[in-house]
Design a protein around this motif. Structure first.
Motif, mmCIF file in Angstrom:
data_model
loop_
_atom_site.group_PDB
_atom_site.id
_atom_site.type_symbol
_atom_site.label_atom_id
_atom_site.label_comp_id
_atom_site.label_asym_id
_atom_site.label_seq_id
_atom_site.Cartn_x
_atom_site.Cartn_y
_atom_site.Cartn_z
ATOM 1 N N GLN A 63 0.845 -1.181 0.000
ATOM 2 C CA GLN A 63 0.000 0.000 0.000
ATOM 3 C C GLN A 63 0.886 1.238 0.000
ATOM 4 O O GLN A 63 1.646 1.470 0.950
ATOM 5 N N ALA A 64 0.779 2.003 -1.066
ATOM 6 C CA ALA A 64 1.579 3.223 -1.200
ATOM 7 C C ALA A 64 0.878 4.388 -0.499
ATOM 8 O O ALA A 64 -0.356 4.429 -0.392
ATOM 9 N N LEU A 65 1.665 5.344 -0.026
ATOM 10 C CA LEU A 65 1.143 6.537 0.632
ATOM 11 C C LEU A 65 1.250 7.760 -0.270
ATOM 12 O O LEU A 65 1.103 8.886 0.208
ATOM 13 N N HIS A 66 1.500 7.540 -1.537
ATOM 14 C CA HIS A 66 1.553 8.672 -2.460
ATOM 15 C C HIS A 66 0.168 9.318 -2.543
ATOM 16 O O HIS A 66 -0.868 8.631 -2.568
ATOM 17 N N PRO A 67 0.088 10.649 -2.574
ATOM 18 C CA PRO A 67 -1.228 11.317 -2.606
ATOM 19 C C PRO A 67 -2.114 10.841 -3.741
ATOM 20 O O PRO A 67 -3.325 10.691 -3.571
#
Length: 617
Positions: free
Chosen positions: A420-424
């Protein structure tokens, strides 16, 4: 002696000892003197002289110096350390004197051999350190010469492998048992050895000079002096003289090549025209070794007299080798088609690999630019490119990027691990997929995170706030402050009406009082209408039936009674057509009184069931 003198003087003194005693003592002294002069007499004549302190004093005076020297010498023999120091002080001089005799070397050789063998078995590193300065340069020189000859052989073999002549040479190599590279060098090497100079290393004087009959040269003595000067100049210029490194090994000037091979006492310089094969250097080394073996003593004792080296020319003359190139033949233009076709195929293959490599690099660069994709490895294995890394499930599909870069999908193997990426951008997709906002809500990404604008029902806002609390640390900030709360009037009316109803019970009874039937019918009708409104607005709704009891009796009994009252009311609601999946029950017991107190009216008010309407899942 003093005893004799004293005895003689006592004979003249009045009152001295009797003459008989004096005679006896004089006889005893004479016997002792005789024993000292002739020790053999001691075996036949016993000692008659009694112990006399004066005799001991006389002995001390006569032999004290010799006695002290003997005692010091005895201490040296008895003390191992003093004895070792004494022997060590004279050992160098003894070895220097003994070295003049060949018997010393023969006697010491077995002991030195055994000591050397024991030292090597105990610590081989010591012998390695001793031999390294000598063996290292020799090994490097041998490897360099071998590599040079191998590369030359490979170059010639490749050059002549695709021709009729090459096929003929392969047959010759098979017939003679030689390698193809040796046969090619034997037929194609063009060289000629013009001069050979044997020069003494220490004084630089010419020992022997051999030249071809048609070779032109200057004064050989002058040439040898110049060669020695060049060798010394190179060593002195690069501080290699003390290290024992060799001088110039090879020097080329146009078509002229100078090869130098160094030995312990002399070096051999060959002046060559063209490109000689490696076997010529081996011939020079063999010749130089034979000269050192046959003329070892004259080389060591050389003082300028070259008479002992008059026959060296015969040993060096076989090294004046030469090889002329065979006449070139014209080949049919068709013979060039095979190498040209192979060359074209090789060029096409290399071009395809370069193009593929560029496309794969473009594909990897496109992957790295996408949010939610992290490339950790990309290499070629078994004819395919393997691209591995981490990929968020909501990120762009790699196959879409692969089609844009024109890379053959059969040449690419993707290996992605989910995360799971936290990129906006990825968080924006995750919020839209999870919260499913209504059409009136707009989620946008900016520099500060994600902002929600528009209007939404309270139930959606509550669910969104609850979901935001579950996001991990470091996630982009999500701002819901710009959302406006929008409620349907029918929903609000029914919401308030249901929560205003209260169903009362008799003391210690789980069923509602008989006069509560109309209230139950009203609540059921409002619940059915509320469910229809919620479905129209496309949001979930739930009604929780909360049972209560008064404070009389035991707490556990009151809690069970309150839960039973809630279950009975839910059953009545289901009988009146309310969807049971929209209903929930909870027992509060006496913990949530409507009217705190112990009067009958207050207790009666607390025997009830209330309703709580909630939105969301």
């Amino acid at each position: 002696m003093s005893a004799l003198l004293s005895l003689a003087s006592s004979n003249d003194k009045p009152g001295g000892p009797p003459r008989e005693d004096q005679s006896a003592r004089l006889a005893g002294l004479l016997l002792e003197l005789a024993r000292c002069v002739n020790p053999e007499l001691a075996k036949e004549v016993p000692s008659r002289l009694a112990e006399d302190p004066r005799l001991d004093a006389m002995r001390g005076v006569l032999i004290e110096r010799e006695r002290v020297a003997l005692e010091a010498l005895q201490r040296k023999f008895d003390d191992p350390e003093e004895f070792a120091n004494a022997v060590g002080a004279i050992l160098p001089a003894a070895f220097a004197i003994a070295s003049r005799d060949e018997r010393m070397g023969h006697a010491v050789a077995p002991t030195v051999e055994k000591a050397t063998q024991a030292s090597i078995r105990k610590n081989p590193r010591t012998m390695v350190d001793i031999l390294y300065p000598v063996m290292g340069p020799a090994i490097r020189k041998a490897i360099a010469e071998t590599m040079d000859g191998t590369l030359q052989s490979l170059n010639q073999a490749i050059k002549h492998s695709l021709s009729w002549r090459g096929l003929k040479w392969r047959v010759e190599a098979w017939r003679t048992g030689s390698t193809f590279a040796e046969v090619v060098l034997r037929h194609t090497a063009v060289y000629q050895v013009d001069h050979l100079f044997l020069v003494h290393r220490k004084n630089g004087l010419l020992l022997a000079h051999v030249a071809r009959e048609d070779a032109s040269t200057q004064d050989p003595q002058m040439v040898s002096a110049m060669l020695s000067a060049i060798q010394d100049f190179v060593r002195d210029s690069f501080d290699e003289k003390e290290s024992g490194a060799g001088g110039i090994d090879s020097l080329r000037l146009g078509e002229l090549l100078l090869w130098c091979e160094e030995g312990p006492q002399a070096f051999l310089a060959a002046v060559i025209h063209g490109n000689p094969p490696p076997m010529l250097r081996n011939r020079l080394v063999d010749a130089l070794s034979a000269v050192h073996d046959q003329w070892r003593e004259p080389l060591e004792a050389f003082d300028g007299d070259t008479v002992p080296f008059e026959t060296v020319d015969e040993r060096l003359r076989p090294c004046l080798l030469s090889q002329s190139n065979e006449a070139r033949r014209r080949y049919s233009p068709l013979m060039w088609l095979i190498p040209l076709a192979l060359l074209a195929g090789l060029g096409w293959y290399i071009g395809q690999r370069v193009i593929e490599h560029r496309r794969v690099n473009a594909y990897i660069a496109a992957l790295q630019e996408q949010p939610g994709i992290l490339v950790t490895a990309a290499d070629r294995r078994d004819g395919k490119w393997v691209v591995a890394g981490l990929r968020d499930p909501l990120a762009v599909r790699p196959e879409e990027l692969l089609a844009k870069t024109k890379v053959d999908p059969t040449h690419i193997t993707n290996r992605w691990e989910p995360y799971q990426a936290l990129h906006p951008a990825i968080m924006l997709k995750r919020l839209q997929a999870t919260l499913n906002p209504p059409a009136s809500v707009v989620l946008t990404q900016d520099a500060n995170g994600i902002t929600a604008t528009g209007s939404a029902p309270q139930y959606w806002m509550d669910r969104a706030r609850a979901y935001l609390l579950t996001l991990p640390a470091g996630a982009p900030k999500v701002d819901l402050s710009a959302l406006q709360d929008v409620q349907d009037p029918d929903y609000v009316r029914l919401h308030d009406a249901i929560q205003a109803h209260i169903i009362y019970f008799e003391n210690n009874v789980a069923r509602p009082a008989p006069n509560q039937e109309s209230a139950l019918d009203s609540v059921a009708a409002e619940m059915r209408e509320l469910i229809q409104v919620a479905r129209t607005l496309n949001f979930p709704v739930k009604v929780t039936i909360v049972g209560h009891a008064d404070a009389t009796g035991k707490e556990n009994s009151n809690l069970a009674l309150s839960l039973g009252r809630a279950e009975v009311v839910r059953s009545m609601m289901r009988q009146r057509g309310v969807d049971p999946t929209m209903l929930a029950v909870r027992g509060a017991g006496p913990l949530e009184p409507l009217k705190p107190g112990a009067s009958e009216a207050e207790l009666q008010a607390n025997r009830r069931v209330s309703f709580v309407v909630t939105t969301g899942e």
